[in-house]
Write an enzyme that holds these catalytic residues in place. Structure first.
Site, PDB file in Angstrom:
ATOM      1  N   GLU A  47       0.879  -1.185   0.000  1.00  0.00           N
ATOM      2  CA  GLU A  47       0.000   0.000   0.000  1.00  0.00           C
ATOM      3  C   GLU A  47       0.910   1.227   0.000  1.00  0.00           C
ATOM      4  O   GLU A  47       1.036   1.942   0.990  1.00  0.00           O
ATOM      5  CB  GLU A  47      -0.902  -0.014   1.244  1.00  0.00           C
ATOM      6  CG  GLU A  47      -1.987   1.075   1.226  1.00  0.00           C
ATOM      7  CD  GLU A  47      -2.785   1.126   2.530  1.00  0.00           C
ATOM      8  OE1 GLU A  47      -2.417   0.411   3.482  1.00  0.00           O
ATOM      9  OE2 GLU A  47      -3.759   1.902   2.601  1.00  0.00           O
TER      10      GLU A  47
ATOM     11  N   HIS B 217      -4.823  -4.378  -0.286  1.00  0.00           N
ATOM     12  CA  HIS B 217      -4.399  -3.291  -1.180  1.00  0.00           C
ATOM     13  C   HIS B 217      -3.528  -3.789  -2.339  1.00  0.00           C
ATOM     14  O   HIS B 217      -3.931  -3.720  -3.481  1.00  0.00           O
ATOM     15  CB  HIS B 217      -3.729  -2.149  -0.436  1.00  0.00           C
ATOM     16  CG  HIS B 217      -4.650  -1.461   0.506  1.00  0.00           C
ATOM     17  ND1 HIS B 217      -5.722  -0.731   0.081  1.00  0.00           N
ATOM     18  CD2 HIS B 217      -4.704  -1.450   1.872  1.00  0.00           C
ATOM     19  CE1 HIS B 217      -6.395  -0.265   1.128  1.00  0.00           C
ATOM     20  NE2 HIS B 217      -5.803  -0.688   2.227  1.00  0.00           N
TER      21      HIS B 217
END
Lengths: 512, 512
Positions: free
Chosen positions: A347, A371
C-alpha cells in the site's frame, strides 16, 4: 498483345485480389485479436442468460451515457474526481443506483472502528455520559459514569455542555469524525499528512466506540449498513481494542471477540438473510517483537474459543512508516500452519522498501493481499500470486483519499482486471471518507477499472469473487454462493420490473 | 526415564533444527526471490566495470539522499510534483546534474516546432519583420516584408511596436509561448483543456518558425540544445509545415525536408561529434481519407529524395479526439512494406476506444509506440509488443503536463521498467513546458520508474536502448553505439575526476 493484355489483366486482378485478401484478413486478425484480449478480462467467462442480457442493456445504456459525458467534459468524470467532490453526483448516477441494488456478495477488507457511516457516528455523540476533550489535533470522546469518575488522561467535559456552549459544535465535531473537507488537495498535501489525520480519527472515536453497549451497537450498525447495501457476508479486520463499561471493567481481547460473536448472532437472528461475518485479527504493525509474541498468544486463544469466527491474522497501520513483515518472520513462520494470513502489502507509491512486504506476504503463503497497490512493480510477486490465486483486496476510495492515486483510471486494478487477476472490491474505512457500505467503491471500480464495454459480467464476477476468495470453507462457500445466486435472480427480476421490461421468452416461429 | 529424556531431547533438537532450517531456508528463498525479480529489471544484465562502480556509488549516494528526504516529506518529492513546480529544485539536484552530463544516446520522440527552449523562442521574437496578432486565445506570430505586405488573415501589428506600447508585453508573450503557469491544476482542469492550450501554442509559434531563415535557425538550435544536453542523435516527428520567405514563396513539403537536410549537414560540420538526425513524417490525424492519400504521396516523394533522412511515418494530434488508425487501414496496409511506422498509440486514460490504436499499431507492425501509456490495460498487446521488441517511447513530463498522470511513480513505465520492457525516454515538446533537452525527463524517469536500488545500470540501459531501438540500420547502429561508448567512458572518467576519486586498479597482493 492480346496475350500480354490478358496477362496484365490477370496480374492486376491477382494483385488486387491479394490486396483485398490482405485487407479482409487484417480485419479478421483484428477481430480475433480483440476477442482474445477481451477473453482475458475478469468476468469474460461468464455467460449471461436472456434476462441478464436485458438488464445488461439497461446498465450499459446508463454507463455509456456517463462515459460519453465524461469524454466531453473529462474534469466532470466522477472517477477522475476526488470522492469528496464526486459523491453527491454519484448519489444521483443511474449506474450507482443499480450497483446499490446489486447483490455484491461479501465485504472482505474493512477495519473494525472505521466502517459505520458518519451520520451514525454523529448519532452516537448524543448519548448520555459522553465526554469530550481536545488534545492537539485530536478530539477524544469517552463515556464516564459521572463527573466524579473522569480519568486524568485528558481534561474531559460533558458533551452535552460543550454542545450547548459552542455554536459551531456540530461542524467542529464533523471535522473530528471524518477526513471530509472542501479542498482535500490543499488540506492533505501528501500521504504522510493524510495518514496523520486518518490515524487521529481512529483515536477520536476509539474510546467512544469502546464503551461496551456502544461497541455492540456499533458492530450491529456495521452489519446493518452492509446488509442494506446488499452485502451478505463480511470479513473484518479488528485490532481487538480495549472495551470498557462504566463500572471500570476492561474487557480482555478474548471477551471482545465474545461481544462480536454475541452481536453477530443477535443480528443474524434479526436479519436471517444475512449470512455472517468473520474476524481477521489485525493488530498494529508499529510494535516490537515481544508485542507480536503477545499477539500470537491472543490469536491462539481466540482461535480456540471461536474457531468459526476467527478467519486469520494480519498487521495494520501505515506501511511506509510501520514495521515490515520481515521484522517478524520467525513468529509468522511459527503460526503459518495454524492460521490463514491476510497481509496488508504494497500500500505504497514507493518502490524498493515498503513494497518488499509483497514478497514476504507471498512467501508466507498469504490467502489474500490487502491493497497490493504496488504488485505490478513486482513481476515475480505478480506471477506467483496469480498462479496461487491470491486475491487482491482493492479499496478504490481509500487509495484515492489516502493519496496513492488521483484519477482512478490510473489505478493498477485496471490492469489487473484486464488481465483476469482475481480482484475483490473493498471499502476499508467508509466512515472516515463519508461513504457508506460497498457501493461507492464498486461504482468507482466499475467506471474506472473496466474498459468501455466491460459490463454486467464484470460486476457479477466481482460479486462471485468476493465469495470465492473469502475464507469460508468449501461447504459454506457453496452455501453462500447459492444464497447469493437467489438474491441475484431477484435483483435481475426487480430491475426488469422497475424498468417496465416485460420479460417473456421470445416465442419460436413454429408457435405462431 | 533416561531413555525417554534423551529421546525427548533428541525430538526437541530435531524440531528446533527443523525450525531453524525453515527459518534459514525462508531467508534463502527470499534472497533468491528478490534476486530473480531484480534480474528482470531493465539494465539488470549489464555488468559495471570498476570505474563505473565508483561512479555508481556517487550516483546512489545522491539518489538515496533525495529519496530519503522524499520519504520524510512526500509532498516535496520532485516526481510527485508538477514539473512547473519541481523544475527549479531539479536544476539544483545532484542526481539531475549527473544526468545532464551523462551521454544519453538518442532522442527518439519530439515534435518539429516544440523542441527548442522557451528562451530561444523569446529571442526569436526580437527579430526584424516580425508581426503579432491576437485572435481569441491565440497570439499569432509571423514575418512580413513590411507593413504593406501584411496578409488579411489577421490584424497584424509590428512586434517592435507592441513591445514598446505594452508594459506587460514580455509576460504576455511568455504566456503565449508555453504552458507554464503558477497553478497548472487550476488553469488546466482536465486533459481536453490542457490540449486546447497546447495546440494553441503550436499555432502561435508555427508561422514564426515557418519563416525560412528562422526555420533553419530553429532546427539548428534544436540540434544544438540536444547536443549540449549530451544527446548524439535525434529522430524527430515533423508535420512538414508551410515554410515561406518574404518574397511570398511557399516551400513544398519536399523542399522543407531539403531545408532540414541542409541544416543538419551544416550542424554536423560545426559539431562533428553529433551523429545525426532523421525525420519521421508525422502529419495530423484529424483528417479525412483523401488527405491521408496525399500524405502517402508526400511520403513516397521524400523517401525517394532523402532515403537516409526519412525514418518512417506516424499520425499526430490528440488521440482521444483525432481519427483512430483504424480509419486509415487500407492506406496504411498499402505502404506497410515500404516504410517503418512509429505510431502514437494509447496516449489516453480512457479504456476501450482511443486505446484500440494500440492494437492497430501492433497489427501494422509498428517499429516503436509513441507514449503507449495505456498498453498495460491491453495484456495481448503487451505480450505481442514485448515479443516483437517494440520499444515504448515514454515522455514523463509530457504525460504529466498533458494530464495523464500526476505523481510519476504511478506512471505505467515503472511497471515496464520492472519487467524489462524496452523503454526509451523522450522529451516530446520541451519547449512548451519550460524544459530543455532530454535530462529533465531522464531525471523524472530515474527517480520514479526504478526501484530504490535501481542504479547506473538503468541509466546506461536507457542510453543503450535509445540507440538500439532507433531506426538506424545495423551498421550505423553499431557505429553510433561505439561512439556513444567512447563518450560514456569519458563521462565516467570526468565524474571520477570531478569527485576527486583517484582511480587506480587495486594492486594485486603479489605486486606489493
Amino acid at each position: 498483345m492480346g496475350h500480354v493484355r490478358s496477362g496484365t489483366l490477370f496480374l492486376v486482378l491477382f494483385i488486387s485480389g491479394l490486396f483485398l485478401n490482405a485487407k479482409s484478413s487484417y480485419w479478421d486478425d483484428r477481430e480475433k485479436f480483440i476477442r482474445k484480449e477481451k477473453s482475458r478480462e475478469l468476468g469474460a467467462d461468464l455467460v449471461l442468460n436472456e434476462k441478464e442480457e436485458k438488464v445488461n442493456e439497461i446498465l450499459m445504456n446508463y454507463k455509456l451515457r456517463e462515459l460519453d459525458e465524461g469524454m466531453l467534459n473529462p474534469a466532470g468524470y466522477l472517477p477522475a474526481q476526488h470522492f469528496f467532490h464526486s459523491k453527491k453526483a454519484m448519489d444521483k448516477s443511474k449506474v450507482f443506483n443499480l450497483i446499490q441494488k446489486l447483490p455484491k456478495g461479501a465485504s472482505l477488507h474493512s477495519h473494525d472502528t472505521g466502517i459505520a457511516s458518519e451520520e451514525f457516528l454523529l448519532s452516537l455523540t448524543h448519548k448520555e455520559n459522553l465526554y469530550g476533550c481536545e488534545r492537539g489535533q485530536n478530539f477524544l470522546l469517552k463515556f464516564f459514569k459521572d463527573n466524579s469518575s473522569l480519568d486524568n488522561s485528558c481534561q474531559w467535559k460533558s458533551l452535552k455542555k460543550m454542545r450547548a456552549q459552542r455554536k459551531d459544535f456540530e461542524e467542529f465535531l464533523r471535522g473530528k469524525l471524518s477526513l471530509v473537507v472542501a479542498d482535500p488537495m490543499v488540506k492533505y498535501p501528501d500521504l504522510n499528512s493524510v495518514w496523520r489525520a486518518f490515524i487521529n480519527l481512529f483515536r477520536n472515536v476509539g474510546n467512544m466506540i469502546g464503551y461496551k453497549p456502544v461497541f455492540q451497537e456499533y458492530f450491529y450498525q456495521v452489519l446493518k449498513e452492509l446488509h442494506e447495501d446488499n452485502v451478505m457476508y463480511m470479513e473484518m479486520r479488528g485490532l481487538l481494542p480495549e472495551v470498557y463499561d462504566l463500572d471500570g471493567k476492561i474487557y480482555s481481547p478474548e471477551e471482545v471477540v465474545g461481544l462480536y460473536v454475541e452481536t453477530l448472532e443477535h443480528f443474524k437472528h434479526d436479519y436471517p438473510s444475512f449470512y455472517g461475518a468473520k474476524l481477521i485479527y489485525a493488530p498494529s504493525r508499529h510494535v516490537d517483537n515481544s508485542t507480536v509474541d503477545n499477539y500470537l498468544k491472543i490469536l491462539k486463544n481466540i482461535q480456540k474459543l471461536y474457531p468459526d469466527f476467527i478467519a486469520g491474522f494480519d498487521l495494520v497501520g501505515q506501511e511506509d512508516l510501520g514495521k515490515p513483515l520481515s521484522e517478524f518472520i520467525p513468529q509468522l513462520l511459527e503460526i503459518k500452519d495454524q492460521t490463514k494470513f491476510f497481509f496488508h502489502a504494497g500500500e505504497t507509491n514507493w518502490e524498493g522498501e515498503t513494497d518488499l512486504n509483497l514478497i514476504d506476504a507471498v512467501l508466507l503463503n498469504t490467502t489474500r493481499i490487502g491493497h497490493g497497490y504496488a504488485i505490478l512493480k513486482h513481476p515475480e510477486v505478480y506471477r506467483a500470486a496469480k498462479k496461487n490465486r491470491i486475491a487482491i483486496e482493492v479499496s478504490p476510495i481509500s487509495n484515492q483519499v489516502l493519496k496513492l492515486v488521483d484519477d482512478l483510471r490510473n489505478h493498477p486494478a485496471a490492469i489487473l482486471v484486464a488481465d483476469g487477476y482475481p480482484v475483490v472490491i473493498c471499502c476499508d474505512d467508509p466512515s472516515f471518507w463519508g461513504a457508506k457500505g460497498l457501493s461507492y467503491d464498486w461504482y468507482y471500480a466499475f467506471m474506472s477499472f473496466g474498459s468501455r464495454d466491460s459490463d454486467l459480467k464484470l460486476l457479477k464476477q466481482l460479486a462471485i469473487n468476493s465469495i470465492a476468495y473469502s475464507s469460508l470453507d468449501l461447504v459454506d462457500n457453496s452455501d453462500l454462493l447459492t444464497k447469493w445466486q437467489l438474491s441475484w435472480n431477484t435483483f435481475i427480476d426487480d430491475v426488469l420490473k422497475e424498468h417496465g421490461v416485460m420479460y417473456s421468452k421470445p416465442r419460436s416461429i413454429v408457435d405462431v
